[in-house]
Design a protein around this motif. Structure first.
Motif, PDB file in Angstrom:
ATOM      1  N   SER A  51     -53.855 -35.078  58.987  1.00 20.56           N
ATOM      2  CA  SER A  51     -52.574 -35.409  58.368  1.00 20.56           C
ATOM      3  C   SER A  51     -52.554 -36.578  57.560  1.00 20.56           C
ATOM      4  CB  SER A  51     -51.613 -35.793  59.744  1.00 20.56           C
ATOM      5  OG  SER A  51     -52.107 -37.073  60.324  1.00 20.56           O
ATOM      6  N   GLU A  66     -51.182 -40.105  55.383  1.00 21.22           N
ATOM      7  CA  GLU A  66     -50.945 -41.300  55.877  1.00 21.22           C
ATOM      8  C   GLU A  66     -49.404 -41.645  55.738  1.00 21.22           C
ATOM      9  OE1 GLU A  66     -53.010 -43.615  57.636  1.00 21.22           O
ATOM     10  OE2 GLU A  66     -54.370 -42.176  57.476  1.00 21.22           O
ATOM     11  N   PRO A  67     -48.781 -42.278  56.767  1.00 20.84           N
ATOM     12  CA  PRO A  67     -47.365 -42.505  56.635  1.00 20.84           C
ATOM     13  C   PRO A  67     -47.275 -43.777  55.619  1.00 20.84           C
ATOM     14  CG  PRO A  67     -48.270 -43.259  58.655  1.00 20.84           C
ATOM     15  CD  PRO A  67     -49.379 -42.427  57.977  1.00 20.84           C
ATOM     16  N   SER A  93     -42.772 -45.570  68.266  1.00 21.99           N
ATOM     17  CA  SER A  93     -43.467 -45.694  66.683  1.00 21.99           C
ATOM     18  C   SER A  93     -42.832 -47.030  66.239  1.00 21.99           C
ATOM     19  CB  SER A  93     -42.696 -44.526  66.041  1.00 21.99           C
ATOM     20  OG  SER A  93     -41.336 -44.591  65.987  1.00 21.99           O
ATOM     21  N   GLU A 140     -43.354 -36.230  55.166  1.00 17.92           N
ATOM     22  CA  GLU A 140     -43.688 -37.672  54.743  1.00 17.92           C
ATOM     23  C   GLU A 140     -42.547 -38.576  55.415  1.00 17.92           C
ATOM     24  OE1 GLU A 140     -44.623 -37.788  50.085  1.00 17.92           O
ATOM     25  OE2 GLU A 140     -42.700 -37.545  50.762  1.00 17.92           O
ATOM     26  N   LEU A 164     -43.727 -38.731  59.352  1.00 19.98           N
ATOM     27  CA  LEU A 164     -44.935 -39.530  59.793  1.00 19.98           C
ATOM     28  C   LEU A 164     -44.362 -40.934  59.582  1.00 19.98           C
ATOM     29  CD1 LEU A 164     -47.501 -37.315  58.173  1.00 19.98           C
ATOM     30  CD2 LEU A 164     -46.932 -37.626  60.552  1.00 19.98           C
ATOM     31  N   PRO A 200     -45.389 -42.328  63.461  1.00 21.73           N
ATOM     32  CA  PRO A 200     -46.869 -42.149  62.731  1.00 21.73           C
ATOM     33  C   PRO A 200     -47.551 -41.639  64.048  1.00 21.73           C
ATOM     34  CG  PRO A 200     -45.862 -44.420  62.499  1.00 21.73           C
ATOM     35  CD  PRO A 200     -44.736 -43.547  63.484  1.00 21.73           C
TER      36      PRO A 200
END
Length: 148
Positions: free
Chosen positions: A32, A34-35, A52, A81, A84, A88
């Protein structure tokens, strides 16, 4: 308002989404992305769900026990996006247009129960995947754990 007439359409949409998702899942794999910075979100999930940095909160829906995560759209950002950012810990297989969300808030969709995480925009099922769906300011993006 008679809501029973929408039930068959929702079931059809869910079934079509499930078939689409199953095809994507069969064809994809990978890590996945990155946030970015967190966004505000509300989440209905079991109390033991992972928290989160966006601090989703809420409780299970009383009527059907549905688990959901809702957050606002943002012009220039994809639904993936923003997911996430909001969570996360969300689990995703594949990348970009082939991304498939398998877990949100620590709650994985259970294949044996025919579950999947369904994406909708402003209450309507998404017509493209989360990695492709460009969101806009003012939209409401919702993930719901559903069955097919």
């Amino acid at each position: 308002m008679n809501t029973t007439s929408r039930r068959p359409l929702r079931a059809f949409g869910s079934a079509a989404t499930a078939l689409f998702v199953a095809g994507l899942l069969a064809a994809c794999g990978g890590a996945s992305p990155e946030p970015e910075a967190p966004v505000s979100a509300t989440q209905s999930a079991p109390s033991d769900a992972a928290s989160s940095s966006a601090s989703p909160s809420g409780s299970a829906t009383a009527s059907d026990g549905a688990e959901t995560l809702t957050y606002p759209g943002r012009t220039g950002a994809t639904a993936l996006e923003l997911l996430l950012e909001a969570d996360p810990s969300a689990e995703v297989t594949g990348k970009g247009e082939n991304a498939f969300v398998t877990a949100i808030g620590g709650r994985a969709a259970d294949d044996s129960k025919k579950e999947f995480w369904s994406l909708s925009v402003d209450g309507e099922p998404a017509q493209v995947g989360a990695g492709t769906l460009e969101t806009e300011d003012g939209q409401e993006i919702t993930w719901t754990l559903e069955t097919y």
